[in-house]
Design a protein around this motif. Structure first.
Motif, mmCIF file in Angstrom:
data_model
loop_
_atom_site.group_PDB
_atom_site.id
_atom_site.type_symbol
_atom_site.label_atom_id
_atom_site.label_comp_id
_atom_site.label_asym_id
_atom_site.label_seq_id
_atom_site.Cartn_x
_atom_site.Cartn_y
_atom_site.Cartn_z
ATOM 1 N N TYR A 1 -0.879 -99.581 -20.057
ATOM 2 C CA TYR A 1 -0.634 -98.542 -21.067
ATOM 3 C C TYR A 1 0.785 -98.083 -20.818
ATOM 4 O O TYR A 1 1.019 -97.279 -19.917
ATOM 5 N N ILE B 1 1.817 -97.730 -17.171
ATOM 6 C CA ILE B 1 0.621 -97.602 -16.317
ATOM 7 C C ILE B 1 -0.147 -98.915 -16.290
ATOM 8 O O ILE B 1 -0.530 -99.450 -17.343
ATOM 9 N N ALA C 1 -3.350 -100.217 -15.807
ATOM 10 C CA ALA C 1 -4.716 -99.691 -15.729
ATOM 11 C C ALA C 1 -5.680 -100.716 -15.142
ATOM 12 O O ALA C 1 -6.633 -100.364 -14.453
ATOM 13 N N ALA D 1 -15.435 -95.050 -10.135
ATOM 14 C CA ALA D 1 -15.160 -93.652 -10.478
ATOM 15 C C ALA D 1 -14.363 -93.569 -11.772
ATOM 16 O O ALA D 1 -13.896 -94.574 -12.306
ATOM 17 N N ASN D 2 -14.185 -92.340 -12.256
ATOM 18 C CA ASN D 2 -13.326 -92.069 -13.404
ATOM 19 C C ASN D 2 -11.969 -92.697 -13.232
ATOM 20 O O ASN D 2 -11.363 -92.566 -12.171
ATOM 21 N N GLY D 3 -11.500 -93.383 -14.273
ATOM 22 C CA GLY D 3 -10.142 -93.916 -14.223
ATOM 23 C C GLY D 3 -10.012 -95.233 -13.475
ATOM 24 O O GLY D 3 -8.916 -95.736 -13.285
ATOM 25 N N ALA D 4 -11.134 -95.826 -13.060
ATOM 26 C CA ALA D 4 -11.088 -97.084 -12.294
ATOM 27 C C ALA D 4 -10.687 -98.276 -13.155
ATOM 28 O O ALA D 4 -10.292 -99.319 -12.639
ATOM 29 N N GLY D 5 -10.827 -98.123 -14.491
ATOM 30 C CA GLY D 5 -10.442 -99.216 -15.390
ATOM 31 C C GLY D 5 -11.621 -99.889 -16.088
ATOM 32 O O GLY D 5 -11.461 -100.945 -16.697
ATOM 33 N N LYS D 6 -12.784 -99.271 -16.029
ATOM 34 C CA LYS D 6 -13.991 -99.885 -16.603
ATOM 35 C C LYS D 6 -13.909 -99.964 -18.130
ATOM 36 O O LYS D 6 -14.147 -101.013 -18.718
ATOM 37 N N THR D 7 -13.584 -98.819 -18.740
ATOM 38 C CA THR D 7 -13.501 -98.790 -20.207
ATOM 39 C C THR D 7 -12.416 -99.743 -20.695
ATOM 40 O O THR D 7 -12.615 -100.500 -21.658
ATOM 41 N N THR D 8 -11.288 -99.727 -20.014
ATOM 42 C CA THR D 8 -10.179 -100.591 -20.414
ATOM 43 C C THR D 8 -10.612 -102.057 -20.360
ATOM 44 O O THR D 8 -10.280 -102.849 -21.247
ATOM 45 N N GLU E 1 -17.701 -96.006 -25.581
ATOM 46 C CA GLU E 1 -17.908 -94.686 -25.000
ATOM 47 C C GLU E 1 -17.766 -93.679 -26.142
ATOM 48 O O GLU E 1 -16.888 -93.817 -26.978
ATOM 49 N N GLU F 1 -20.750 -96.706 -20.839
ATOM 50 C CA GLU F 1 -21.351 -95.428 -20.424
ATOM 51 C C GLU F 1 -22.379 -94.904 -21.422
ATOM 52 O O GLU F 1 -22.251 -93.797 -21.952
ATOM 53 N N GLN G 1 -21.321 -94.859 -14.662
ATOM 54 C CA GLN G 1 -20.976 -94.109 -13.447
ATOM 55 C C GLN G 1 -22.223 -93.786 -12.643
ATOM 56 O O GLN G 1 -22.130 -93.474 -11.464
HETATM 57 P P1 ATP Z 1 -13.768 -93.323 -17.396
HETATM 58 O O1 ATP Z 1 -15.063 -93.345 -16.741
HETATM 59 O O2 ATP Z 1 -13.048 -92.018 -17.269
HETATM 60 O O3 ATP Z 1 -13.754 -93.859 -18.803
HETATM 61 P P2 ATP Z 1 -12.684 -95.843 -16.577
HETATM 62 O O4 ATP Z 1 -13.049 -96.467 -15.289
HETATM 63 O O5 ATP Z 1 -13.350 -96.353 -17.783
HETATM 64 O O6 ATP Z 1 -12.851 -94.285 -16.489
HETATM 65 P P3 ATP Z 1 -10.236 -96.253 -17.943
HETATM 66 O O7 ATP Z 1 -10.608 -95.291 -19.036
HETATM 67 O O8 ATP Z 1 -10.282 -97.689 -18.258
HETATM 68 O O9 ATP Z 1 -11.116 -95.989 -16.675
HETATM 69 O O10 ATP Z 1 -8.790 -95.850 -17.412
HETATM 70 C C1 ATP Z 1 -8.056 -96.606 -16.457
HETATM 71 C C2 ATP Z 1 -6.678 -95.987 -16.262
HETATM 72 O O11 ATP Z 1 -5.911 -96.105 -17.453
HETATM 73 C C3 ATP Z 1 -6.691 -94.506 -15.933
HETATM 74 O O12 ATP Z 1 -5.684 -94.255 -15.008
HETATM 75 C C4 ATP Z 1 -6.406 -93.846 -17.250
HETATM 76 O O13 ATP Z 1 -5.775 -92.598 -17.041
HETATM 77 C C5 ATP Z 1 -5.482 -94.839 -17.913
HETATM 78 N N1 ATP Z 1 -5.631 -94.827 -19.373
HETATM 79 C C6 ATP Z 1 -6.764 -95.085 -20.067
HETATM 80 N N2 ATP Z 1 -6.546 -95.032 -21.386
HETATM 81 C C7 ATP Z 1 -5.228 -94.750 -21.535
HETATM 82 C C8 ATP Z 1 -4.353 -94.560 -22.670
HETATM 83 N N3 ATP Z 1 -4.805 -94.689 -23.926
HETATM 84 N N4 ATP Z 1 -3.065 -94.274 -22.411
HETATM 85 C C9 ATP Z 1 -2.586 -94.170 -21.150
HETATM 86 N N5 ATP Z 1 -3.348 -94.338 -20.049
HETATM 87 C C10 ATP Z 1 -4.636 -94.615 -20.228
#
Ligand code: ATP
Length: 234
Positions: A11, A14, A16, A35-42, A82, A159, A191
């Protein structure tokens, strides 16, 4: 089978997702936990074709390109995002009709909608209601039903239990267990590690965009890294 190799997602500056490899074989329920922000959604958004990525994503040997969500859906990759992605100002039925738009067998697809009403009677009772009037759990059922109506080969669930009352969350996990019995292939982001590892065959633990552990769900459930990451989690 779904195959991901060297997946990287940025991103802007970043990073991710930092080189993830994962496989989902036919009929498996595979979990991505972390955990939150680990990159799962991405990761699941990249697989669904909703996010630009580097690396390889393929299904049955055919490459799935970045930014090709509609093509991926036609290839059988369906994402329940999500937040569910329900269209609140449309009726329950219209949301379900969106699930069949990519199907060629419209007559059978309409019958499948009736079957969904049997599977989720609450949706049948509320078919003319505006989707925004449904409870969180009902909206999640609607989102899953809509994805199933596309007849996916792989169902990506991001999620699905998020924000649901414990009983409804339990229902979602039992639904995933049922889908597994029916032979559905599922990649599940969650999670709630303990419950997830009970319904999954295998799991990958993500931390800051990398896989730090993977293996059979039953083994990971007893792994100290996983318990450390989810101490006190459900
Ligand atoms: P969550 O449970 O919060 O959804 P996650 O494991 O799914 O967490 P992601 O949402 O994939 O994690 O985020 C991975 C990293 O990318 C995090 O550091 C997040 O802050 C960053 N990130 C996610 N979406 C964006 C975006 N649209 N722009 C910038 N950074 C992003």
């Amino acid at each position: 089978m779904l195959k991901v190799r060297g997946l990287e997602v940025f991103y802007g500056p970043i990073r991710a997702v930092r080189g993830i490899d994962l496989d989902v074989a036919q009929g498996e329920v595979v979990a991505l936990i972390g955990a939150n922000g680990a990159g799962k959604t991405t990761t699941v958004r990249a697989i669904a074709g909703l996010t630009p990525f580097r690396g390889e994503v393929s299904y049955d040997g055919r490459a799935l390109a970045p930014n090709s969500a509609e093509r991926n859906l036609r290839a059988g990759i369906a994402l329940v995002p999500e937040g569910r992605g329900i269209l609140g100002s449309m009726s329950v039925e219209d949301n379900l009709l969106m699930g069949i738009y990519c199907r060629r067998d419209q007559a059978d697809a309409l019958k499948d909608i009736e079957r969904m009403y049997e599977r989720f009677p609450i949706l049948g009772q509320r078919r003319t209601s505006m989707a925004s009037l449904l409870s969180g759990g009902e909206q999640q059922m609607l989102a899953i039903a809509r994805a199933l109506l596309s007849r996916p080969r792989v169902l990506l669930l991001d999620e699905p239990s998020l924000g649901l009352a414990p009983k409804i969350s339990d229902f979602v996990f039992s639904l995933i267990a049922d889908l597994r019995k029916e032979g559905m292939t599922v990649l599940l982001v969650e999670q709630k590690a303990r419950q997830t590892l009970k319904v999954a065959d295998r799991a990958y633990l993500l931390e800051t965009g990398r896989v730090i552990k993977s293996g059979a769900a039953a083994e990971l459930a007893g792994d100290s890294t996983v318990s450390a990451a989810f101490l006190g989690g459900t």
